[in-house]
Write a protein that holds these residues in place. Structure first.
Motif, short mmCIF file in Angstrom:
data_model
loop_
_atom_site.label_atom_id
_atom_site.label_comp_id
_atom_site.label_asym_id
_atom_site.label_seq_id
_atom_site.Cartn_x
_atom_site.Cartn_y
_atom_site.Cartn_z
N ALA A 180 -3.68 -4.13 12.21
CA ALA A 180 -3.72 -3.31 11.20
C ALA A 180 -3.28 -3.27 9.93
O ALA A 180 -3.82 -3.26 9.25
N ARG A 181 -2.15 -4.41 9.83
CA ARG A 181 -0.79 -4.41 9.08
C ARG A 181 -1.84 -4.91 7.79
O ARG A 181 -1.80 -5.05 7.30
N ARG A 182 -2.16 -6.01 8.75
CA ARG A 182 -3.05 -7.42 7.83
C ARG A 182 -4.68 -6.86 7.57
O ARG A 182 -4.75 -7.36 6.26
N LEU A 183 -5.64 -6.22 7.76
CA LEU A 183 -6.38 -5.15 7.53
C LEU A 183 -6.24 -4.28 6.18
O LEU A 183 -6.18 -4.62 4.56
N ALA A 184 -4.62 -4.10 6.32
CA ALA A 184 -4.71 -2.96 5.40
C ALA A 184 -3.93 -3.76 3.71
O ALA A 184 -4.62 -2.93 3.04
N VAL A 185 -3.10 -4.89 3.95
CA VAL A 185 -3.11 -5.71 2.89
C VAL A 185 -4.04 -6.53 2.22
O VAL A 185 -4.29 -6.45 1.28
N ILE A 186 -5.05 -6.88 3.68
CA ILE A 186 -5.97 -7.40 2.66
C ILE A 186 -6.75 -6.28 1.80
O ILE A 186 -7.44 -6.63 0.81
N THR A 187 -7.21 -4.97 2.02
CA THR A 187 -7.92 -3.63 1.51
C THR A 187 -7.26 -3.48 1.22
O THR A 187 -8.36 -3.34 -0.59
N ALA A 188 -6.27 -3.26 0.70
CA ALA A 188 -5.49 -3.19 -0.58
C ALA A 188 -5.20 -4.37 -1.69
O ALA A 188 -5.97 -3.54 -3.22
N ALA A 189 -5.98 -5.45 -1.56
CA ALA A 189 -5.73 -6.60 -2.24
C ALA A 189 -6.98 -6.05 -2.61
O ALA A 189 -7.36 -6.74 -4.00
N ALA A 190 -8.19 -6.24 -2.32
CA ALA A 190 -9.38 -6.03 -2.61
C ALA A 190 -9.74 -4.51 -3.66
O ALA A 190 -10.24 -4.87 -4.56
N VAL A 191 -9.13 -3.72 -3.10
CA VAL A 191 -8.94 -3.03 -4.43
C VAL A 191 -8.74 -3.39 -6.07
O VAL A 191 -8.89 -2.78 -6.83
N LEU A 192 -7.09 -3.81 -5.80
CA LEU A 192 -6.70 -4.44 -6.89
C LEU A 192 -7.61 -5.14 -7.61
O LEU A 192 -8.08 -5.54 -8.68
N CYS A 193 -8.94 -6.03 -6.74
CA CYS A 193 -9.79 -6.78 -7.36
C CYS A 193 -10.93 -6.07 -7.88
O CYS A 193 -10.90 -6.04 -9.09
N GLY A 194 -11.46 -4.80 -7.79
CA GLY A 194 -12.63 -4.38 -8.02
C GLY A 194 -11.61 -3.40 -9.51
O GLY A 194 -12.54 -3.31 -10.65
N GLU A 195 -10.43 -2.92 -9.41
CA GLU A 195 -9.94 -2.16 -9.94
C GLU A 195 -9.78 -2.92 -11.22
O GLU A 195 -9.79 -2.43 -12.41
N LEU A 196 -9.22 -4.42 -11.32
CA LEU A 196 -9.20 -5.26 -12.46
C LEU A 196 -10.20 -5.57 -13.27
O LEU A 196 -9.63 -5.19 -14.62
N SER A 197 -10.71 -5.75 -11.93
CA SER A 197 -12.49 -6.12 -12.55
C SER A 197 -13.08 -4.79 -13.87
O SER A 197 -13.70 -5.12 -14.94
N LEU A 198 -12.75 -3.89 -12.95
CA LEU A 198 -13.63 -3.05 -13.91
C LEU A 198 -12.74 -1.96 -15.32
O LEU A 198 -13.16 -1.67 -16.02
N LEU A 199 -11.27 -2.26 -15.15
CA LEU A 199 -11.24 -1.31 -15.94
C LEU A 199 -10.55 -2.42 -17.15
O LEU A 199 -11.09 -2.96 -18.47
N ALA A 200 -10.49 -3.91 -16.67
CA ALA A 200 -11.25 -5.30 -17.94
C ALA A 200 -12.73 -4.34 -18.66
O ALA A 200 -12.34 -4.99 -20.27
N ALA A 201 -13.37 -4.39 -17.75
CA ALA A 201 -15.18 -4.20 -18.67
C ALA A 201 -14.58 -3.20 -19.01
O ALA A 201 -15.66 -2.98 -20.37
N GLN A 202 -14.21 -2.08 -19.49
CA GLN A 202 -14.35 -0.99 -20.21
C GLN A 202 -13.53 -0.93 -21.29
O GLN A 202 -13.68 -0.40 -22.09
#
Length: 360
Positions: A308-330
């Motif tokens: 579950a810890r592994r899934l949590a950090v993978i999920t959090a990394a995916a969140v950063l990827c999408g957040e970074l991409s969107l803010l840069a686009a904006q």
């Protein structure tokens, strides 16, 4: 209709990445499944994932804490009786832990908090729950504790097995302050040339839009411990792909994005204090979920709670990827809408071609 013939809602899913992850839980290049109807999310998260592979340590994901909570409500004779009961229970914490151990193999009581309103006593129990997200486990343990309290503590009576001081699937401040689920911080340091060439922006512009949009804009809107662009998008994608209770994106999306211009390099971070995920329990026995968790490496760790810890950090990394991409686009006028239209039309063409193929 039998239990085995329930209709299924099909949500399109794609694997994105790989994402380069390091930190105190997971290391390596890891692809992430995203189930969503919002097709532009795949290339957007994919852009962030690609950038992670170009950076020295990739996304550094640090798991800070983990706990699942359940609050119960007791009615006391008066506020003084409620206070005496709370003090007695805090003093008896070792005994309460023993009660939990008797009713559950995996739940462990780690903390107790209380609030008093009039003659009402709210108790917030906090547990570790192994590889389960822990909703039912925490409720089972709280039910056993409630039975003991009513019998052993004078002047208190049953109010409810859930007092909303947990807080479950609702926006609140208490979860961010005291914690509920996995608390993960992700960070990345992106060199200036990658920011300019891959994100088509600068560290200064990203840091500036983060303050103006995510911090000031959210404050104007009255956001509760939430200063981000779209954590919920990535959380829902991973949650649906891995058999999670998707309603937990309500508190899961309460996180804070932080960005700094470090002499042209971009420091970018996402803090997710309420990330509720599990690798066992309801929904995890479905074939596609089992296959996805296996591919993610969330069936390999024998350490209690490690998957579950592994899934949590993978999920959090995916969140950063999408957040970074969107803010840069904006930071660039028109880029967000152009890319949405391009990718949505591409997805519509792919869907039409697939339907035509099936019907031929």
């Amino acid at each position: 209709m039998t239990e085995d013939t329930f209709p299924a809602a099909t949500v399109p899913m794609r694997w994105v990445g790989p994402v380069k992850i390091s930190g105190n839980v997971a290391e390596g290049l890891i692809e992430v499944p995203l189930a969503t109807y919002e097709s532009p999310l795949w290339p957007s998260v994919g852009r962030g994932a690609k950038i992670s592979t170009l950076c020295d340590r990739g996304i550094v994901a640090t798991l800070l804490d983990e706990r699942m909570t359940r609050s119960v409500l007791l009615e006391a004779d008066d506020a003084g009786t409620a206070l005496a009961a709370a003090r007695q229970l805090h003093a008896e914490l070792p005994r309460l832990r023993g009660i939990v151990a008797e009713c559950s193999r995996f739940a462990n009581l780690i903390e107790l908090h209380h609030q008093i309103v009039g003659n009402l006593l709210f108790l917030r129990f906090e547990f570790t729950t192994g590889d389960a997200s822990g909703h039912n486990m925490a409720t089972l343990a709280a039910d056993a504790l409630l039975g003991y309290i009513i019998d052993a503590v004078p002047g208190v009576r049953y109010g409810s097995i859930s007092g909303n001081f947990c807080t479950d699937k609702k926006a609140s401040a208490v979860n961010g302050i005291l914690g509920r689920g996995k608390n993960v911080v992700t960070e990345i340091l992106i060199p200036r040339e990658i920011v300019e060439q891959r994100l088509h922006t600068t560290a200064h512009r990203v840091a500036e839009i983060n303050v103006r949009k995510n911090l000031i804009g959210t404050t104007l809107a009255g956001g509760i411990r939430s200063a981000n662009a779209h954590y919920a998008n990535m959380l829902l994608g991973v949650y649906l792909a891995t058999g999670q209770d998707a309603a937990n994106i309500v508190e899961g999306s309460q996180g804070i994005t932080h960005a700094e211009d470090r002499d042209g390099d971009l420091y970018f971070s996402c803090a997710l204090p309420n990330l509720i995920v599990g690798t066992v329990g309801n929904g995890k026995s479905l074939d596609f979920v089992e296959a996805n968790l296996t591919r993610l490496g969330c069936r390999e760790t024998r350490e209690p709670g490690g998957n579950a810890r592994r899934l949590a950090v993978i999920t959090a990394a995916a969140v950063l990827c999408g957040e970074l991409s969107l803010l840069a686009a904006q930071t660039n006028p028109g880029e967000l809408m152009r890319t949405h239209l391009r990718f949505e039309r591409s997805a519509e063409k792919d869907g039409a071609s697939e339907r035509a193929h099936r019907n031929s």
